[in-house]
Structure formats: C-alpha cells, structure tokens
Design an enzyme around this catalytic site. Structure first.
Site, short mmCIF file in Angstrom:
data_model
loop_
_atom_site.label_atom_id
_atom_site.label_comp_id
_atom_site.label_asym_id
_atom_site.label_seq_id
_atom_site.Cartn_x
_atom_site.Cartn_y
_atom_site.Cartn_z
N LYS A 192 2.39 4.41 1.34
CA LYS A 192 2.58 4.96 2.68
C LYS A 192 2.53 6.48 2.56
O LYS A 192 3.52 7.12 2.23
CB LYS A 192 3.89 4.50 3.31
CG LYS A 192 3.97 4.90 4.78
CD LYS A 192 5.25 4.43 5.44
CE LYS A 192 5.19 4.68 6.94
NZ LYS A 192 4.79 6.03 7.32
N GLU A 237 0.84 -1.20 0.00
CA GLU A 237 0.00 0.00 0.00
C GLU A 237 0.88 1.24 0.00
O GLU A 237 1.95 1.26 0.61
CB GLU A 237 -0.87 0.06 1.26
CG GLU A 237 -1.91 -1.00 1.39
CD GLU A 237 -2.69 -0.84 2.70
OE1 GLU A 237 -3.88 -1.14 2.70
OE2 GLU A 237 -2.09 -0.43 3.70
N ARG A 296 -1.94 9.84 10.50
CA ARG A 296 -2.75 8.65 10.68
C ARG A 296 -3.96 8.98 11.55
O ARG A 296 -3.84 9.68 12.56
CB ARG A 296 -1.92 7.55 11.33
CG ARG A 296 -2.66 6.21 11.47
CD ARG A 296 -1.70 5.13 11.93
NE ARG A 296 -2.36 3.87 12.18
CZ ARG A 296 -1.72 2.75 12.55
NH1 ARG A 296 -0.41 2.76 12.69
NH2 ARG A 296 -2.38 1.62 12.76
N PHE A 318 -7.22 2.57 4.98
CA PHE A 318 -6.45 1.34 4.74
C PHE A 318 -6.88 0.16 5.61
O PHE A 318 -6.42 -0.96 5.41
CB PHE A 318 -4.95 1.58 4.90
CG PHE A 318 -4.52 2.12 6.24
CD1 PHE A 318 -4.44 1.30 7.35
CD2 PHE A 318 -4.17 3.46 6.38
CE1 PHE A 318 -4.04 1.80 8.58
CE2 PHE A 318 -3.76 3.96 7.60
CZ PHE A 318 -3.69 3.13 8.71
N GLU A 364 -5.28 7.67 6.46
CA GLU A 364 -4.27 8.72 6.51
C GLU A 364 -4.90 10.01 5.97
O GLU A 364 -5.48 10.01 4.88
CB GLU A 364 -3.07 8.33 5.65
CG GLU A 364 -1.81 9.07 5.95
CD GLU A 364 -1.01 8.49 7.11
OE1 GLU A 364 -0.06 9.15 7.55
OE2 GLU A 364 -1.33 7.37 7.57
N LYS A 421 7.28 -1.68 7.02
CA LYS A 421 7.50 -0.42 6.31
C LYS A 421 8.65 -0.59 5.33
O LYS A 421 9.72 -1.07 5.70
CB LYS A 421 7.84 0.71 7.29
CG LYS A 421 6.68 1.24 8.07
CD LYS A 421 7.09 2.41 8.95
CE LYS A 421 7.81 1.95 10.19
NZ LYS A 421 8.01 3.05 11.17
N ARG A 473 -2.76 9.03 16.15
CA ARG A 473 -1.98 7.85 16.52
C ARG A 473 -1.73 7.81 18.03
O ARG A 473 -1.62 6.75 18.63
CB ARG A 473 -0.63 7.91 15.78
CG ARG A 473 0.21 6.66 15.87
CD ARG A 473 1.66 6.94 15.55
NE ARG A 473 1.82 7.89 14.47
CZ ARG A 473 2.32 7.60 13.27
NH1 ARG A 473 2.63 6.36 12.99
NH2 ARG A 473 2.48 8.54 12.37
N ARG A 479 3.71 -4.21 17.58
CA ARG A 479 4.59 -4.02 16.43
C ARG A 479 5.09 -5.40 16.02
O ARG A 479 5.77 -6.07 16.79
CB ARG A 479 5.78 -3.13 16.81
CG ARG A 479 6.66 -2.72 15.64
CD ARG A 479 7.88 -1.97 16.12
NE ARG A 479 7.57 -0.75 16.85
CZ ARG A 479 7.32 0.42 16.27
NH1 ARG A 479 7.36 0.53 14.95
NH2 ARG A 479 7.04 1.48 16.99
#
Length: 601
Positions: free
Chosen positions: A266, A264, A271, A355, A315, A439, A286, A433
């Site tokens: 970025k 996707e 966000r 997203f 976003e 990323k 965020r 995470r």
C-alpha cells in the site's frame, strides 16, 4: 419562453424549500417534484446547477468567481457604489444576500438597471439563459477575462429578480449550500422517472460507470431504464473507484478472504485512474478530478502501455532520485500546482505502481476475478521499465507470511498492505466499499498508532489567543449504510498558527446555518458545515463515549466511539471525497482490536 425551457424562478422556489429543511426525505421529495416539472431538454442543466456546478467533476469546468469580482459585478448591476457593496458584505457575510438586498431597493438611475426601467419590463430568466451565462463566465480565460466575467455576471443580475440574484451569486461563488448529496439525486431520479426507488440500484450502477448526474438524468428521462442499463465504460470518462474495508489482525483478514489473499504494497502516494486511447492519456484522482496537467511524466509512462485503449489504476509515488527511496505523500503534493510544473517534475520525480485494470481494447474487465485482471495487467506493462511497474504483491495463505510481508512493506516506506480476495467472485466493485479489499496498515493493537481520515462537520469559536478563529473542529466518520456522517471527536491541537488563521477562510464556502441533514450529532456546534473537508487525525486511543454518535449502541448501549486526545497531523486530505473518509465500521474494528490486545496483556 419555449416549452422546452424552464423559468429560473421555478428552480429558485425549490432551492428555498430545500434550503429550509434538514430532512433528507423532504429534500428527495422536493427534487422529485422539480425533476418532473423540468422539460427534458434542460434537465441536465437543472441537475448540474443543483449540484453547484456546470459539468461533471472530471471535466474540470470551474465556476468559482473571486469575491472581489463578484462584488464588482453586483455594484455594476445595481448602480450602488462598490464601497457600499463591500460594507454590506462585511455585515451580512453572504454575497448572495448582498445581491438580493440591493436588488430589492428602489432602482438607481445609474448602472445597468438604470437602462431597464420598471421591474415589469424585465424579461423572465430561463434555465438555458442562466446556464449559458454561467458557462461563459467559467470558460473566460486570458487577457480581459476578468472584465468578461464581471460584465456577464452583471448583465445576468440586471435581469434577475432579488431571490434569483441570491442563488445566481451563490452558484458562481461556490456557496450554493443546498446540502444535496449525489445519492439523494439518484434516489430522486429513480422515483421521478421510474415511479419508485426499486430502480435505484440500476441507476446507481450506471452512475458508477458514468459519474455524470446530468447525463444520467437526461438519458433516463429521454430513453428510459433500458438505456441506463446499456451505459458502458468509456475511455476518458472515469469510473467510481473501488474502496476497501480495514482490519488489523492478519488471521482475521485471511478468514474474511477465505484463507488466501493477494497482498500488495500500500504505497504512500496518490491513487490514479489512468485512461489511454491511442496517443491520448487522461489521469484522474480518487475524487475524479482531472490531474493530467500535474503529471506530464506520468502521461508519458502510461503511453508506453501495450494497448490501444486501456483504463488502469495505480499509485503515483514520489521518490529520491539519488537513493531510489520512496518519499511520503506530503512530498508528492508539491506536484499539485498550476504553474512551474516542469520544475516540480524535476524536483519531485515519480513512479507509477499499477495494481488493477478495468478496461482493455473495447472489453470491460470489471466482472473478471482479480487473478485474471492481474495477468491481463501484467501483459501490457512494458518489461524492464523503472517508471511504470506492477505493484509489489504476494499470494499468502497464513497469518505469519502476511505479517512478514506487511513489515517488509513498512520498511520500504509504504503505509502497509492491501489484502485482496482471489476468489472467483473477486470482481471490481465500482464505487463500493466491501470485504473483497481489506487495508492492513500500521499495527494499532497496542494503541492508536494509525491515522484516520475524518470529515469536518462543525466548529467551535475560539477564545483567548484563538479569538476570531475556531478553537476546535467537530470531526465525523462516514457510515455508508446510512450515507451519514457521525461525530467521533473534537480536535483543537496540532494546528499551526498559519492553520488557525486559514481555517475560517478554508471552511467558509461550506458554512450553513443549521446542522447538515447527513450529519448525526449529539453535540451542538457553534458553526455547522456541509461535510466536505477531510483531515488526517491521530489520537491516543479509541474509547467509548456517550457524547458521540459514531457506532452509537453498536458496541455498548447508549455509547458511541470517540478518539481520545485527538491531534491534527498537518495533512489536509484534499485528494479524498468525504465519502472516502474513514468509516464507522473501520473505527469499530480498530476499537475491537485495541480492546482485544488490552485484555491479553
């Protein structure tokens, strides 16, 4: 005093113990003892106060009282002239200590204390009384609100013992500085109310759905672990966002994701977690801040979703209304203002690229794999809208296509691409995470061309032209495995004169007298801070260093990772919590990629 309340002095005793230690284990033990001693009726209030707040972040109840108002309140409570109070503050630098010292003096005949008489006639402050007064201060708005804040705080201080006054003032000014992380409180709650840390995972899971430690604490103490397990996602209450790892090699990314991924764009924006319930919309950052006020246009966009209730992620991106080109993050930050919101909305129009979807019409979707969530999301986005769209994405199964899509994203003004697992296990991991999301940003195989987000943990006094401010800041990366911040560089370049002048004021609320328990450092800073402020940093390369603790011993024995020739980019990442900064693992991957490229040349 009612048995359902607790003397505020008890909380102060624990604060003193916590403040005097740099051991996280000791902090946890103190919290366990405090929670066990607290009546369940005020447990949530004790937790909030210990966090230095009155309500969870997403409710936006701000307690911070301006320095001048606080000093006025101290003057009024003690009968000491304001000028004398201000002079003492200049000497000690801590309004809490000012209040404590002045209340320790023989009583004045004027001021609120003059009407009280002897110390023994004071009634004992309770948690409920302190909390109620602080809420009154926080919620005071409009004409006369400053006088209300001053009078309420002065009245509270007039009833307080000297040490109690120290912590009341530190609380209202945002300088409590106990250094207690949310994760430490979760540890303590698990031990206090289940007997061991074994239930910590269950408690943390509930916290990811309901990031309100006061609520979690009271529910656990009142109704037990089964009630905690039953906590569900609620529209209007943000969940902890899922986070990503980072890699720089397309082939390695695909290998991590099982040979295939959804790539996707970025986007270089903010966000947002958007909640819709009937006609009402909430927007959360965020950091879980309520940012609804800043984006009335986004509220309108989200209201167009074809759902009664929904929680979606996307976003917010600023764009040039003349050309349609996406604008960088710095331009979007002009929208973060209290006043002239309509004017900013016209000057900096935005679009929203969605997203993910977390919840829809009564059903939690976090356990569904990403491809299924994506289809559901697509079904509720209005067709043909130019304001709220799906993020641009492509299913890829080879490194060449991934690299081409990455280059396309960069050429369109994006930061890079997000590569996401499409396996049957590609659930939405709240607050975690992991390797389900990776990323892939700008190419850093030849040098450090990508920025990193690091946390300020210390500072060094300036000399010469920088006398009176900080000459350099000690920066750290986050290690989620140990929940600590590990040093990676000292940065002193890239700051404008205005930055240098403002740094002491910006960092003062986080200043503490010793290294923070969650900071791992071989370097002794002149000044230490609670890890809170995140800055964007760029450098020439990542290198080995025996001075820094980031990845210490993980790449080479007795060496950690450091950034060579670091420079502040000018970007303050106020949109990120310190735990959302660049991780130790990400820096290790960047270093390995950089070294691999160097060996191939």
């Amino acid at each position: 005093m009612s048995q359902s309340d607790l003397p505020y002095s008890v909380l102060v005793e624990f604060y003193e113990k916590i403040e005097s230690t740099s051991s996280r284990l000791a902090m946890t033990d103190y919290l366990v003892a405090l929670f066990k001693k607290t009546p369940v009726e005020v447990l949530d209030k004790v937790v909030y106060l210990t966090q230095g707040q009155l309500r969870p972040d997403y409710e936006g109840v701000e307690l911070g009282v301006a320095e001048k108002l606080t000093l006025r309140a101290i003057s009024k409570a003690t009968g000491v002239p304001l000028k004398t109070v201000e002079e003492l503050y200049k000497k000690v630098g801590d309004p809490g200590l000012v209040a404590e010292q002045l209340l320790s003096r023989p009583k004045q005949a004027t001021g609120l204390l003059g009407f009280i008489g002897q110390e023994g006639l004071k009634h004992e402050l309770t948690i409920s009384q302190v909390y109620s007064s602080l809420m009154k201060i926080a919620l005071a708005t409009g004409e006369g609100s400053q006088d209300t804040k001053v009078n309420t705080l002065a009245g509270l201080l007039s009833d307080a013992k000297p040490k109690e006054a120290r912590y009341i003032v530190r609380t209202v000014t945002g300088r409590l500085r106990l250094g207690i992380a949310d994760m430490t409180i979760l540890d303590a709650l698990a031990v206090a109310f289940t007997g061991s840390k074994a239930a910590r995972e269950v408690v943390e899971r509930a916290y990811t759905k309901r990031p309100d430690l006061g609520f979690i604490a009271k529910e656990l103490a009142s109704n037990g672990l089964e009630a905690i397990k039953a906590i569900k996602i609620e529209v209007g209450v943000p969940v902890l966002p899922m986070l990503a790892e980072r890699l720089s090699d397309p082939a390695e990314i695909l290998e991590k994701l099982g040979g295939q991924c959804l790539a996707e764009y970025k986007y270089d924006g903010e966000r947002v977690q958007a909640h819709k319930k009937d006609e009402r919309v909430w927007l959360f950052s965020r950091r879980l801040e309520n940012i609804t006020h800043h984006y009335p246009d986004v509220v309108n966009f989200v209201s167009m979703l074809k759902a009664e209730e929904a929680v979606v992620e996307g976003e917010i991106v600023a764009y040039n209304s003349d050309t349609g080109e996406m604008l960088p993050f710095q331009e979007l930050m002009h929208r973060r203002r209290k006043y002239d919101v309509d004017k900013a909305m016209k000057e900096y129009p935005v679009r929203v690229y969605l997203f993910d979807i977390i919840y829809l019409d009564g059903q939690e979707l976090i356990e569904k794999p990403l491809p299924e969530r994506r289809k559901i999301l697509e079904s509720i986005v209005p067709a043909g809208s130019e304001d709220i769209l799906l993020s641009k994405a492509r299913l890829v199964d080879n490194a060449k296509d991934l690299l081409l899509f990455f280059e396309e994203a960069i050429s369109e003004g994006c930061e890079g691409v997000m590569c996401k697992s499409v396996s049957g296990q590609s659930v939405y991991q709240m607050g975690a995470r992991g390797w389900l999301w990776i990323k892939f940003k700008r190419d850093y195989r030849m040098e450090m061309t990508d920025t990193v987000d690091l946390v300020v943990v210390g500072a060094f006094h300036g000399r010469g032209k920088r006398a009176g401010t900080y000459g350099a800041l000690l920066m750290a990366a986050y290690d989620p495995q140990s929940d600590t911040f590990k040093t990676v560089c000292k940065v002193g370049t890239g700051f404008t004169d205005e930055d240098l002048a403002n740094l002491p004021k910006l960092l003062e609320p986080y200043r503490i007298p010793h290294r923070h328990p969650r900071v791992v450092s071989r370097i002794e800073a002149d000044v230490w801070f609670v890890p809170a402020v995140v800055l964007e940093i760029i450098g020439a390369e990542i290198t080995l260093s025996p001075l820094h603790t980031c990845a210490l011993g993980k790449v080479e024995p007795e060496s950690g990772l450091a950034i060579r020739f670091p420079r502040f980019t000018g970007r303050y990442r106020f949109d990120k919590k310190p735990e959302q900064a660049t991780t130790e693992a990400e820096l290790m991957e960047m270093y390995k990629s950089q070294r691999k490229t160097a060996l191939q040349q």
